[in-house]
Design a protein around this motif. Structure first.
Motif, PDB file in Angstrom:
ATOM      1  N   ARG A 230      42.157  45.596  52.417  1.00  0.00           N
ATOM      2  CA  ARG A 230      40.919  46.147  52.973  1.00  0.00           C
ATOM      3  C   ARG A 230      40.068  46.811  51.885  1.00  0.00           C
ATOM      4  NH1 ARG A 230      40.744  50.023  56.409  1.00  0.00           N
ATOM      5  NH2 ARG A 230      42.880  50.795  56.450  1.00  0.00           N
ATOM      6  N   VAL A 231      40.724  47.464  50.925  1.00  0.00           N
ATOM      7  CA  VAL A 231      39.984  48.093  49.824  1.00  0.00           C
ATOM      8  C   VAL A 231      39.249  47.025  49.013  1.00  0.00           C
ATOM      9  CG1 VAL A 231      40.214  49.326  47.625  1.00  0.00           C
ATOM     10  CG2 VAL A 231      41.456  50.132  49.646  1.00  0.00           C
ATOM     11  N   LEU A 232      39.937  45.939  48.703  1.00  0.00           N
ATOM     12  CA  LEU A 232      39.315  44.883  47.902  1.00  0.00           C
ATOM     13  C   LEU A 232      38.200  44.179  48.679  1.00  0.00           C
ATOM     14  CD1 LEU A 232      42.506  43.379  46.195  1.00  0.00           C
ATOM     15  CD2 LEU A 232      40.881  45.042  45.265  1.00  0.00           C
ATOM     16  N   SER A 233      38.393  43.994  49.995  1.00  0.00           N
ATOM     17  CA  SER A 233      37.337  43.406  50.822  1.00  0.00           C
ATOM     18  C   SER A 233      36.136  44.344  50.902  1.00  0.00           C
ATOM     19  CB  SER A 233      37.845  43.127  52.240  1.00  0.00           C
ATOM     20  OG  SER A 233      38.739  42.048  52.257  1.00  0.00           O
TER      21      SER A 233
ATOM     22  N   TYR B  97      32.495  43.068  49.714  1.00  0.00           N
ATOM     23  CA  TYR B  97      31.461  42.785  50.693  1.00  0.00           C
ATOM     24  C   TYR B  97      30.544  43.968  51.028  1.00  0.00           C
ATOM     25  CZ  TYR B  97      34.287  38.621  51.565  1.00  0.00           C
ATOM     26  OH  TYR B  97      34.987  37.449  51.438  1.00  0.00           O
ATOM     27  N   LYS B  98      31.002  45.192  50.794  1.00  0.00           N
ATOM     28  CA  LYS B  98      30.239  46.353  51.253  1.00  0.00           C
ATOM     29  C   LYS B  98      29.674  47.221  50.136  1.00  0.00           C
ATOM     30  CE  LYS B  98      30.806  45.475  55.582  1.00  0.00           C
ATOM     31  NZ  LYS B  98      29.638  45.119  56.432  1.00  0.00           N
ATOM     32  N   CYS B  99      30.103  47.012  48.904  1.00  0.00           N
ATOM     33  CA  CYS B  99      29.633  47.831  47.787  1.00  0.00           C
ATOM     34  C   CYS B  99      28.600  47.067  46.963  1.00  0.00           C
ATOM     35  CB  CYS B  99      30.802  48.238  46.881  1.00  0.00           C
ATOM     36  SG  CYS B  99      32.023  49.293  47.689  1.00  0.00           S
ATOM     37  N   ASP B 100      27.507  47.727  46.631  1.00  0.00           N
ATOM     38  CA  ASP B 100      26.480  47.105  45.800  1.00  0.00           C
ATOM     39  C   ASP B 100      27.075  46.683  44.463  1.00  0.00           C
ATOM     40  OD1 ASP B 100      24.589  47.536  47.746  1.00  0.00           O
ATOM     41  OD2 ASP B 100      23.830  49.399  46.859  1.00  0.00           O
ATOM     42  N   ASP B 101      26.828  45.416  44.100  1.00  0.00           N
ATOM     43  CA  ASP B 101      27.325  44.859  42.838  1.00  0.00           C
ATOM     44  C   ASP B 101      28.851  44.962  42.724  1.00  0.00           C
ATOM     45  OD1 ASP B 101      24.733  44.230  41.949  1.00  0.00           O
ATOM     46  OD2 ASP B 101      24.449  46.278  41.230  1.00  0.00           O
ATOM     47  N   LYS B 102      29.530  45.076  43.898  1.00  0.00           N
ATOM     48  CA  LYS B 102      30.997  45.162  43.948  1.00  0.00           C
ATOM     49  C   LYS B 102      31.519  46.393  43.204  1.00  0.00           C
ATOM     50  CE  LYS B 102      31.380  40.127  44.263  1.00  0.00           C
ATOM     51  NZ  LYS B 102      31.980  38.893  43.712  1.00  0.00           N
ATOM     52  N   ILE B 103      30.724  47.468  43.204  1.00  0.00           N
ATOM     53  CA  ILE B 103      31.097  48.707  42.518  1.00  0.00           C
ATOM     54  C   ILE B 103      31.306  49.810  43.546  1.00  0.00           C
ATOM     55  CG2 ILE B 103      30.382  50.492  40.874  1.00  0.00           C
ATOM     56  CD1 ILE B 103      28.772  48.346  39.409  1.00  0.00           C
TER      57      ILE B 103
ATOM     58  N   LYS C 106      38.173  47.388  37.559  1.00  0.00           N
ATOM     59  CA  LYS C 106      37.984  48.042  36.267  1.00  0.00           C
ATOM     60  C   LYS C 106      37.338  49.395  36.493  1.00  0.00           C
ATOM     61  CE  LYS C 106      35.740  47.562  31.749  1.00  0.00           C
ATOM     62  NZ  LYS C 106      34.886  46.689  30.887  1.00  0.00           N
ATOM     63  N   LYS C 107      37.901  50.428  35.894  1.00  0.00           N
ATOM     64  CA  LYS C 107      37.345  51.770  36.044  1.00  0.00           C
ATOM     65  C   LYS C 107      36.132  51.909  35.140  1.00  0.00           C
ATOM     66  CE  LYS C 107      38.578  56.679  36.105  1.00  0.00           C
ATOM     67  NZ  LYS C 107      39.654  57.661  35.979  1.00  0.00           N
ATOM     68  N   LEU C 108      35.001  52.323  35.742  1.00  0.00           N
ATOM     69  CA  LEU C 108      33.761  52.502  34.981  1.00  0.00           C
ATOM     70  C   LEU C 108      33.490  53.963  34.640  1.00  0.00           C
ATOM     71  CD1 LEU C 108      31.431  50.049  36.936  1.00  0.00           C
ATOM     72  CD2 LEU C 108      32.870  49.568  34.949  1.00  0.00           C
ATOM     73  N   GLY C 109      34.105  54.847  35.391  1.00  0.00           N
ATOM     74  CA  GLY C 109      33.896  56.285  35.202  1.00  0.00           C
ATOM     75  C   GLY C 109      34.629  57.020  36.297  1.00  0.00           C
ATOM     76  N   LYS C 110      34.444  58.312  36.365  1.00  0.00           N
ATOM     77  CA  LYS C 110      35.149  59.114  37.363  1.00  0.00           C
ATOM     78  C   LYS C 110      34.763  58.667  38.776  1.00  0.00           C
ATOM     79  CE  LYS C 110      36.085  63.831  38.880  1.00  0.00           C
ATOM     80  NZ  LYS C 110      35.792  65.271  38.684  1.00  0.00           N
ATOM     81  N   GLY C 111      35.764  58.209  39.538  1.00  0.00           N
ATOM     82  CA  GLY C 111      35.529  57.789  40.916  1.00  0.00           C
ATOM     83  C   GLY C 111      34.701  56.529  41.049  1.00  0.00           C
ATOM     84  N   THR C 112      34.554  55.748  39.969  1.00  0.00           N
ATOM     85  CA  THR C 112      33.719  54.551  39.991  1.00  0.00           C
ATOM     86  C   THR C 112      34.525  53.361  39.471  1.00  0.00           C
ATOM     87  OG1 THR C 112      31.742  55.898  39.567  1.00  0.00           O
ATOM     88  CG2 THR C 112      31.546  53.515  39.245  1.00  0.00           C
ATOM     89  N   TYR C 113      34.607  52.324  40.328  1.00  0.00           N
ATOM     90  CA  TYR C 113      35.406  51.135  39.972  1.00  0.00           C
ATOM     91  C   TYR C 113      34.626  49.873  40.344  1.00  0.00           C
ATOM     92  CZ  TYR C 113      39.397  54.329  39.629  1.00  0.00           C
ATOM     93  OH  TYR C 113      40.247  55.351  39.266  1.00  0.00           O
ATOM     94  N   ARG C 114      34.799  48.850  39.522  1.00  0.00           N
ATOM     95  CA  ARG C 114      34.157  47.563  39.789  1.00  0.00           C
ATOM     96  C   ARG C 114      35.225  46.502  40.039  1.00  0.00           C
ATOM     97  NH1 ARG C 114      30.936  46.015  35.060  1.00  0.00           N
ATOM     98  NH2 ARG C 114      32.881  45.150  34.246  1.00  0.00           N
ATOM     99  N   LEU C 115      34.977  45.688  41.067  1.00  0.00           N
ATOM    100  CA  LEU C 115      35.883  44.576  41.364  1.00  0.00           C
ATOM    101  C   LEU C 115      35.687  43.502  40.304  1.00  0.00           C
ATOM    102  CD1 LEU C 115      37.883  43.523  43.563  1.00  0.00           C
ATOM    103  CD2 LEU C 115      35.916  42.359  44.585  1.00  0.00           C
ATOM    104  N   THR C 116      36.784  43.045  39.692  1.00  0.00           N
ATOM    105  CA  THR C 116      36.661  42.066  38.603  1.00  0.00           C
ATOM    106  C   THR C 116      36.841  40.655  39.129  1.00  0.00           C
ATOM    107  OG1 THR C 116      39.017  42.257  38.098  1.00  0.00           O
ATOM    108  CG2 THR C 116      37.509  43.689  36.905  1.00  0.00           C
TER     109      THR C 116
END
Length: 206
Positions: free
Chosen positions: A151-154, A158-164, A196-206
Motif C-alpha cells: 500500500r505504501v508503494l502504491s 499513484y497519489k504522490c506528485d512525481d512519486k515523491i 530513494k531518500k531525498l531528505g528528511k521525511g522525503t522519499y522518491r519511488l525508484t
C-alpha cells in the motif's frame, strides 16, 4: 505508446470490429495506438481525452484509494470500451487502465468530436450498454488484499506528485498506520532499492 495513422491498417480494424456499422456512421478521425505490456492506457495524468476500443490484447482496470488500497474493477479484451464515461463526466482521479499484454486500440479524440458523438443515437446506445455492464461488475468487487508495504508503494506511485512522498506523519495518516510503521517500511524499501531518500521525511519511488 505508439500512434499509427496507416489508413489501410485503420480500415482493416474498422472492418473487423463488431461495432463496424456504428463506427462507420461516425464522422471522426480514427487512428490506432499500440501499447506495450505494463503501459498505462488510461490514467488521471492523461491530458487528452480519448475514446478507445481494444482491438488486440487485454487490459486491467483498477481503482486506487487514497490509502493505497487497490480495487480491481474489470478486465478488458477485444471490443472493450475505454473513455465511455469521459464523454459525460470529468475524468476520475483514481481509475487506471494498464496493458496486461501488448495492446492495440482503435482510438479518436473525445473533445474534438464530442458534439458528433452526443448526436448519434446508435453510438449512445452502445455506450449505455457498456456503462450498464461496467456498473454491474463494480457491484461485486472487493479490495485486493495488500500488505502495508504494497500500500505504501502504491500510495507513492499513484497519489504522490512525481512519486515523491513528503512528510511521514501526513502520509501515515492517509495510510492508516503509525509514523513508526511507515518509517520502518521506507527504510526497508530504501535498502531494497525501491525508494530513494531525498531528505528528511522525503522519499522518491525508484
Amino acid at each position: 505508446m505508439k500512434k499509427i495513422y496507416d489508413k489501410e491498417k485503420i480500415a482493416a480494424c474498422l472492418s473487423h470490429s463488431r461495432y463496424y456499422e456504428v463506427l462507420a456512421s461516425l464522422d471522426v478521425d480514427f487512428y490506432l495506438i499500440k501499447y506495450e505490456k505494463g503501459e498505462l492506457v488510461c490514467s488521471p495524468f492523461q491530458r487528452e481525452l480519448l475514446f478507445q476500443i481494444v482491438e488486440q490484447g487485454s487490459i486491467d482496470i483498477y481503482f486506487i484509494r487514497d490509502d493505497g488500497t487497490r480495487y480491481s474493477l474489470s478486465k478488458g479484451a477485444a471490443d472493450y470500451f475505454l473513455g465511455d464515461m469521459d464523454i459525460f463526466y470529468p475524468k476520475s482521479s483514481s481509475i487506471y487502465a494498464e496493458a496486461a499484454q501488448s495492446l492495440i486500440c482503435l482510438s479518436f479524440s473525445i473533445e474534438k468530436h464530442r458534439e458528433a458523438l452526443l448526436s448519434n443515437s446508435r453510438f449512445l446506445a452502445l455506450i449505455c450498454y457498456s456503462l450498464s455492464a461496467k456498473m454491474g461488475a463494480i457491484t461485486t468487487i472487493e479490495a485486493a488484499p495488500a500488505s502495508l508495504t504494497e500500500r505504501v508503494l502504491s500510495y507513492m506511485k499513484y497519489k504522490c506528485d512525481d512519486k515523491i512522498l513528503k512528510g511521514i506523519e501526513q502520509a501515515a495518516f492517509h495510510l492508516h498506520c503509525s509514523s513508526r510503521q511507515l518509517q520502518r517500511i521506507l527504510n526497508q524499501s530504501e535498502r531494497a532499492g525501491l525508494v530513494k531518500k531525498l531528505g528528511k521525511g522525503t522519499y522518491r519511488l525508484t
